[in-house]
Design a protein around this motif. Sequence first.
Motif, mmCIF file in Angstrom:
data_model
loop_
_atom_site.group_PDB
_atom_site.id
_atom_site.type_symbol
_atom_site.label_atom_id
_atom_site.label_comp_id
_atom_site.label_asym_id
_atom_site.label_seq_id
_atom_site.Cartn_x
_atom_site.Cartn_y
_atom_site.Cartn_z
ATOM 1 N N VAL A 6 -27.096 5.013 17.087
ATOM 2 C CA VAL A 6 -26.244 5.026 18.275
ATOM 3 C C VAL A 6 -26.199 3.624 18.875
ATOM 4 N N ALA A 7 -25.007 3.103 19.109
ATOM 5 C CA ALA A 7 -24.822 1.746 19.620
ATOM 6 C C ALA A 7 -25.221 1.652 21.092
ATOM 7 N N PRO A 8 -25.524 0.438 21.573
ATOM 8 C CA PRO A 8 -25.765 0.244 23.013
ATOM 9 C C PRO A 8 -24.544 0.702 23.817
ATOM 10 N N SER A 9 -24.784 1.407 24.891
ATOM 11 C CA SER A 9 -23.689 1.965 25.717
ATOM 12 C C SER A 9 -22.763 2.821 24.867
ATOM 13 N N GLY A 10 -23.323 3.460 23.846
ATOM 14 C CA GLY A 10 -22.508 4.189 22.884
ATOM 15 C C GLY A 10 -22.361 5.667 23.135
ATOM 16 N N VAL A 11 -22.786 6.161 24.307
ATOM 17 C CA VAL A 11 -22.682 7.592 24.607
ATOM 18 C C VAL A 11 -21.842 7.775 25.866
ATOM 19 N N GLY A 43 -23.292 2.049 11.184
ATOM 20 C CA GLY A 43 -23.941 2.323 9.911
ATOM 21 C C GLY A 43 -24.676 1.107 9.383
ATOM 22 N N ARG A 44 -25.557 1.328 8.431
ATOM 23 C CA ARG A 44 -26.313 0.219 7.846
ATOM 24 C C ARG A 44 -25.405 -0.812 7.188
ATOM 25 N N ASP A 45 -24.244 -0.357 6.689
ATOM 26 C CA ASP A 45 -23.322 -1.277 6.020
ATOM 27 C C ASP A 45 -22.345 -1.917 7.003
ATOM 28 N N GLY A 46 -22.532 -1.680 8.304
ATOM 29 C CA GLY A 46 -21.661 -2.261 9.317
ATOM 30 C C GLY A 46 -20.503 -1.380 9.726
ATOM 31 N N THR A 47 -20.337 -0.243 9.067
ATOM 32 C CA THR A 47 -19.266 0.679 9.435
ATOM 33 C C THR A 47 -19.489 1.202 10.857
ATOM 34 N N THR A 48 -18.424 1.200 11.649
ATOM 35 C CA THR A 48 -18.481 1.740 13.011
ATOM 36 C C THR A 48 -17.718 3.053 13.068
ATOM 37 N N VAL A 49 -18.316 4.045 13.688
ATOM 38 C CA VAL A 49 -17.676 5.353 13.844
ATOM 39 C C VAL A 49 -17.650 5.718 15.320
ATOM 40 N N GLU A 50 -16.467 6.034 15.824
ATOM 41 C CA GLU A 50 -16.333 6.636 17.152
ATOM 42 C C GLU A 50 -16.354 8.142 16.915
ATOM 43 N N ALA A 51 -17.530 8.730 17.045
ATOM 44 C CA ALA A 51 -17.732 10.118 16.648
ATOM 45 C C ALA A 51 -17.623 11.065 17.830
ATOM 46 N N PHE A 56 -18.826 14.792 23.924
ATOM 47 C CA PHE A 56 -19.219 13.389 24.012
ATOM 48 C C PHE A 56 -18.452 12.570 22.977
ATOM 49 N N LEU A 57 -18.234 11.296 23.294
ATOM 50 C CA LEU A 57 -17.730 10.328 22.331
ATOM 51 C C LEU A 57 -18.858 9.340 22.092
ATOM 52 N N VAL A 58 -19.305 9.257 20.847
ATOM 53 C CA VAL A 58 -20.511 8.504 20.513
ATOM 54 C C VAL A 58 -20.161 7.385 19.526
ATOM 55 N N THR A 59 -20.535 6.153 19.863
ATOM 56 C CA THR A 59 -20.330 5.027 18.957
ATOM 57 C C THR A 59 -21.547 4.887 18.053
ATOM 58 N N LEU A 60 -21.317 4.975 16.747
ATOM 59 C CA LEU A 60 -22.387 4.885 15.759
ATOM 60 C C LEU A 60 -22.171 3.674 14.859
#
Length: 309
Positions: A216-221, A259-267, A253-257
């Motif tokens: 979970v990214a900073p300020s990602g929730v 990934g280890r490969d740098g992929t970003t997901v707005e989940a 919730f909208l959660v910014t994740l």
Amino acid sequence: MVSYALRLVQLSSRKKPTRHKWVSKCKEGPLAQEEADISEASKRAPRVKGLALATGFAQDAKGGNVTVIKEYIPVYYADATELGFQMSDVNIFFLEKDLHPGAKMSPGLSFSRTLSGAAFIPRAQADAIPFASDKLPEILHRLNVLPDSELAKEVKKTLRVYELAAFMGEHKYCATSLESMVDFVKTELETDDVRAMATTVHGNKKQAAQNEEFTVAPSGVRRAPGTKVVACHLQAYPHTVYYCHLTMGTKAFLVTLIGRDGTTVEAVAGCHYDPSSWKPLFFKAVGVKRGTPVCHFLPQDHLIWTPAP
């Protein structure tokens, strides 16, 4: 193919929402006609305040080349078996205490699409086609689906799921057109100002559809507004059909994740605080006591609707 170029959509009108008596079994009748902001949706994507929901539309009701990419099983209420549940993605489930910046989600988490090849058809055509198990031969004929095909099996399964009784506190509806989905959402949320959210993947999309370790990214929730939530799950069918339901005691919730490969997901995630009526096999597979509040992420082509902020 159903696509959502825009993930946050606000639909508004000056009219107050019309109340309908929604049925818990989808086969019991079509929606009452209501004039909506997107009444021309079968001709073009809805556009509100300069924003568009780029959703695919078919010009007729003939079945397309629909492919199930990754089955989504609503096992917490459906007639699923434990084996069927284990075959679905248990990694999408988590506890709310783990929903904070820096938290690592379950290894193997994936954010793929459920289907490819489906598209909405105009509401008039959708309403003219039966949607009930006892009309299966007519449905397959009308939608140009071979009776012994894999798609025919998926159609039968989808109809069976829709005809199950709603669990306690659930309002459910089968949306066979975009307009009917929006009508149901506005009625259940008791407002004409609604917003749709869907999971969006940025970066290496192919890799994101496979097993990955996300943090979970900073300020990602960010919690979605309102006290009511309608979730709409894409189903396997020759044209786009969503199983939509409002459940009590649910937050979105909208959660910014990352990934280890740098992929970003707005989940997009939903948290259920009263799952006491869910099947015991669900809690066994997830590894928590029965009745424990649980959260889950949604695939890319599923929707959560909330009142607009």
